[in-house]
Design a protein around this motif. Structure first.
Motif, short mmCIF file in Angstrom:
data_model
loop_
_atom_site.label_atom_id
_atom_site.label_comp_id
_atom_site.label_asym_id
_atom_site.label_seq_id
_atom_site.Cartn_x
_atom_site.Cartn_y
_atom_site.Cartn_z
N GLU A 18 0.84 -1.20 0.00
CA GLU A 18 0.00 0.00 0.00
C GLU A 18 0.87 1.26 0.00
O GLU A 18 0.54 2.25 -0.63
N ALA A 19 1.99 1.20 0.72
CA ALA A 19 2.90 2.36 0.73
C ALA A 19 3.43 2.63 -0.67
O ALA A 19 3.50 3.77 -1.12
N VAL A 26 3.48 7.52 6.19
CA VAL A 26 2.82 6.96 7.37
C VAL A 26 2.90 5.44 7.34
O VAL A 26 3.18 4.78 8.34
N LEU A 27 2.66 4.87 6.16
CA LEU A 27 2.69 3.42 6.01
C LEU A 27 4.11 2.86 6.04
O LEU A 27 4.32 1.72 6.45
N ASP A 28 5.08 3.66 5.60
CA ASP A 28 6.48 3.21 5.57
C ASP A 28 7.37 4.37 5.99
O ASP A 28 7.95 5.07 5.16
N PRO A 29 7.52 4.58 7.30
CA PRO A 29 8.28 5.74 7.80
C PRO A 29 9.76 5.69 7.45
O PRO A 29 10.46 6.68 7.64
N ALA A 30 10.25 4.55 6.97
CA ALA A 30 11.68 4.44 6.64
C ALA A 30 11.94 4.63 5.15
O ALA A 30 13.03 4.33 4.67
N SER A 31 10.97 5.13 4.43
CA SER A 31 11.10 5.27 2.98
C SER A 31 11.69 6.63 2.62
O SER A 31 11.00 7.66 2.68
N ALA A 32 12.96 6.64 2.22
CA ALA A 32 13.59 7.90 1.81
C ALA A 32 12.91 8.46 0.57
O ALA A 32 12.72 9.68 0.44
N LYS A 33 12.53 7.58 -0.37
CA LYS A 33 11.96 8.09 -1.62
C LYS A 33 10.59 8.72 -1.39
O LYS A 33 10.22 9.66 -2.09
N ALA A 67 14.57 12.67 4.33
CA ALA A 67 14.99 11.67 3.34
C ALA A 67 16.49 11.47 3.38
O ALA A 67 16.99 10.33 3.32
N ILE A 68 17.24 12.57 3.48
CA ILE A 68 18.70 12.49 3.52
C ILE A 68 19.16 11.81 4.81
O ILE A 68 20.14 11.04 4.80
N LYS A 69 18.47 12.06 5.91
CA LYS A 69 18.83 11.41 7.18
C LYS A 69 18.63 9.90 7.09
O LYS A 69 19.45 9.12 7.59
N ILE A 70 17.55 9.48 6.44
CA ILE A 70 17.28 8.04 6.27
C ILE A 70 18.32 7.41 5.36
O ILE A 70 18.82 6.31 5.62
N ASP A 71 18.64 8.11 4.27
CA ASP A 71 19.60 7.57 3.31
C ASP A 71 20.53 8.70 2.84
O ASP A 71 20.22 9.41 1.88
#
Length: 691
Positions: free
Chosen positions: A399-400, A428-435, A461-465
């Motif tokens: 869904e994300a 919200v569905l994928d809080p770790a998604s940089a894109k 986004a930059i912090k995640i990746d």
């Protein structure tokens, strides 16, 4: 969405305002007229000022509400274009309170609800609109559009039939009609409606694409290819069109062409796992086992990246793949497929389903007998379900991921608020998604006002990746838009450091340098973007770079080079009016007036309300000594923008050259009254008239 409201609302407001001119409120009329001209020129802040002044003037001198209603509606419409929906709703509320029977306010409010995804509210407002004005064609069309979104296809058809009774030349009506019929699985009738739509709108890319898929479903492969060819002609970077045409060629056992099209689909959609899968099967048929195995591995890897699914392509177009030896037969297990009605949005055609795939399916395995080829793929009956043809190229996704892709689609359509909604749900569905954070930040940036939110999400986004180049590119774009060029340069260099073959980054780098006045260096960046020619953005593509470079060439008076870029831009993107405008400008500079006329003719056919184009075409006619034609165009320009002094000056010189001095003096006086110092100077120096 804007294309659903803007022409009608502007013309409606203009017409009603002209009626108000008959009343004795000169200042009110002046400000309304100036506001409408500013709105038409997309000078929205100026338009707000004029409409606000008109409201203040009318409120102080008039007892009846008519003028206030017009002004509130016009200001609300302007707030919409600025993305300030709350302010627009306040004005529309005041308009409705002053005159509950004024249909236009309900129509405009319906648009806001539609754009915010509040479909029931929008539907209620459009129903109120047609209750008050039964011949409001666009309201019926928008009702049909929403009813399709709500899967109420019979009601949609009823609404669109009313629209067609009022105007049977509306391509939008036929598009919505086709959409409803697809929802009802009445595919043969949908084909007829789509044919009507593309006949009325020859640039309806999505219509040709859907016709291609429907003809594929009917096994009418020639017609499928013919329509997909047209879709690709209109957009030669359309991934799904190449993909589906590849399926057609695969069905026809034309494996070489199938490989070519799947390769193009992969070029424009590197994450299209299904394109890799089917290209692997086409390679297998051609005896290229190594290439086939490589593609199968790539398809598997992409499938896992998109949510951990094992590859199992439940597609009614390719229901069964069998090798010639019958060593192994791969079939869709139809009991593993369910359909859940949903919605997705293209320009004006919305049909979508969600496909849920059993993740335990075993992946197909390549087998090959060098003495034989794979037998023709056939379409098998589907006893338990019938998949919507709009999903022939979709692969399973979380869904994300689905929300992310909807966000990308809405970005491409300039529906930035809708994209923000999609990307917000995705994070919200994928809080770790940089894109997803990257898409959300870019969407905020492109609204033109929410730069703080843009920076916040892009930095997340930059912090995640920290190695994600796209976020550095988009944060550079945001700094560019906020005129912080030092930080813009720093971040765009970082993006290029992480991904050197990145056309969009070089394009934005060129824009930054161009704005800083470093024209020569900017030129090298534009050229580098074009040379790489890959990894473009949704909105920053090759035609836009060509336009930017052409304008830079114009500033350097390198007209031949600019002309070459403008020509290439419109070849790649035929509906890009900036390219035709640029060509016309250069032809005028080169005194090739006949060539300029052809460009102006085309622009006017696509943008008949552009007063500047009529003015420039009038000049071209005048230079060819076709003064009557020139005067006709100057008058047309004035009819659209009564305060455009240059059109009066152009007309004055045409009359002068025809020997009609009285009219020449009259028009120069009018231009002078409208603030033209040049007109006053011409009166004195040419006619010795003090004015």
């Amino acid at each position: 969405m804007k294309n659903m409201k803007k022409p009608l609302l502007f013309i409606g407001c203009m017409f009603l305002s002209i009626l108000a001119f008959s009343q004795d409120s000169g200042d009110y009329n002046f400000n309304m007229a100036k506001g409408e001209v500013a709105y038409y020129n997309e000078e929205f802040d100026k338009a707000l000022d004029y409409f606000s002044k008109a409201i203040s003037i009318w409120d102080s001198v008039k007892d009846d509400p008519d003028g206030l209603v017009l002004a509130y509606n016009a200001r609300a419409n302007t707030y919409i274009d600025l993305g300030e929906y709350d302010s627009a709703l306040l004005d529309l509320g005041k308009s409705i309170e002053l005159n509950p029977d004024h249909y236009e306010a309900y129509y405009i409010r319906g648009f806001i609800s539609l754009d915010l995804g509040k479909y029931e509210d929008a539907l209620a407002d459009y129903r109120k609109t047609v209750e008050l004005k039964k011949d409001y064609t666009n309201a019926y069309i928008n009702m049909s559009y929403i009813l399709n979104l709500l899967n109420k296809y019979d009601e949609s058809i009823e609404a669109v039939k009313y629209a067609l009774e009022l105007d049977d030349s509306s391509s939008r009506a036929y598009k919505n009609y086709a959409n409803a019929l697809i929802g009802k699985k009445a595919y043969d009738d949908a084909v007829k409606m789509l044919q009507q739509a593309v006949n009325l709108d020859e640039e309806y890319e999505e219509g040709f694409f859907l016709l291609g898929k429907l003809y594929l479903r009917k096994k009418e492969y020639y017609l499928a290819v013919e329509n997909l060819d047209k879709a690709i002609e209109l957009n030669d970077e359309r991934e799904d069109a190449y993909y589906v045409r590849g399926i057609v060629y695969f069905q026809q056992e034309n494996y070489k062409k199938a490989v070519e099209d799947f390769t193009k689909a992969i070029e424009f959609g590197p994450e299209n796992a299904q394109a890799y899968y089917y290209r692997s099967q086409a390679y297998l048929a051609l005896g290229k086992e190594a290439e086939s195995n490589d593609d199968m591995e790539k398809a598997k890897a992409l499938s896992e990246e998109m949510g951990g699914y094992t590859l199992d392509f439940h597609d009614p177009v390719l229901a069964e793949v069998t090798n010639a030896n019958n060593v192994r037969t791969e079939k869709t297990n139809e009991t593993d497929v369910t359909v859940d009605a949903g919605s997705d949005e293209t320009n004006e055609l919305i049909v979508d389903n969600v496909v849920v795939v059993n993740t335990n399916t075993t992946e197909p395995k390549n087998t090959f007998d060098e003495n034989k080829i794979i037998e023709p793929v056939t379409i098998k009956p589907e006893p338990l379900m019938e998949l919507d043809p709009a999903l022939l190229y979709d692969s399973p996704e979380t869904e994300a991921e689905k929300m992310y892709r909807l966000g990308i689609e809405n970005l491409g359509k300039h529906l930035f608020l809708a994209a923000i909604s999609n990307f917000s749900l995705s994070v919200v569905l994928d809080p770790a998604s940089a894109k997803a954070y990257n898409g959300l930040g870019l969407s905020f940036c492109l609204t033109g006002s929410n730069y703080g939110d843009a920076f916040n999400n892009l930095n997340k986004a930059i912090k995640i990746d920290p190695q994600f180049p796209y976020s550095y590119c988009n944060i550079a774009l945001t700094y560019y838009k906020t005129k912080d060029y030092k930080n813009a340069v720093y971040h765009i260099k970082k993006a290029i450091e992480l991904k050197n073959e990145y056309s969009k980054a070089y394009f934005i780098y060129g824009m930054i340098l161009d704005e800083m006045g470093k024209k020569e260096i900017a030129l090298t960046k534009y050229t580098k973007a074009l040379k790489i020619n890959k990894n473009w953005g949704v909105l920053y593509t090759k035609p836009e770079v060509l336009i930017a470079r052409a304008n830079l060439f114009i500033s350097q008076e390198k007209y031949d080079l600019a002309l070459s870029d403008f020509k290439m831009a419109v070849k790649l993107k035929p509906n890009m009016l900036e390219g035709y405008t640029g060509k016309a400008f250069i032809y005028m500079k080169q005194k090739k007036y006949e060539s300029a006329l052809k460009e102006y003719d085309y622009i006017i056919s696509k943008d008949p309300k552009n007063y500047l184009v009529y003015y420039h075409r009038g000049l071209a006619y005048s230079m060819l000594k076709k003064y009557k034609e020139g005067i006709k165009d100057f008058n047309k320009s004035i009819s659209i923008n009564k305060d455009f002094a240059n059109a009066y000056i152009g007309k004055a010189f045409a009359y002068k050259n025809m020997g009609i001095v009285k009219f020449a003096i009259r028009d120069l006086m009018i231009a002078s009254d409208k603030g033209s110092k040049e007109a006053k100077k011409y009166l004195k120096t040419i006619f010795d008239v003090d004015y």
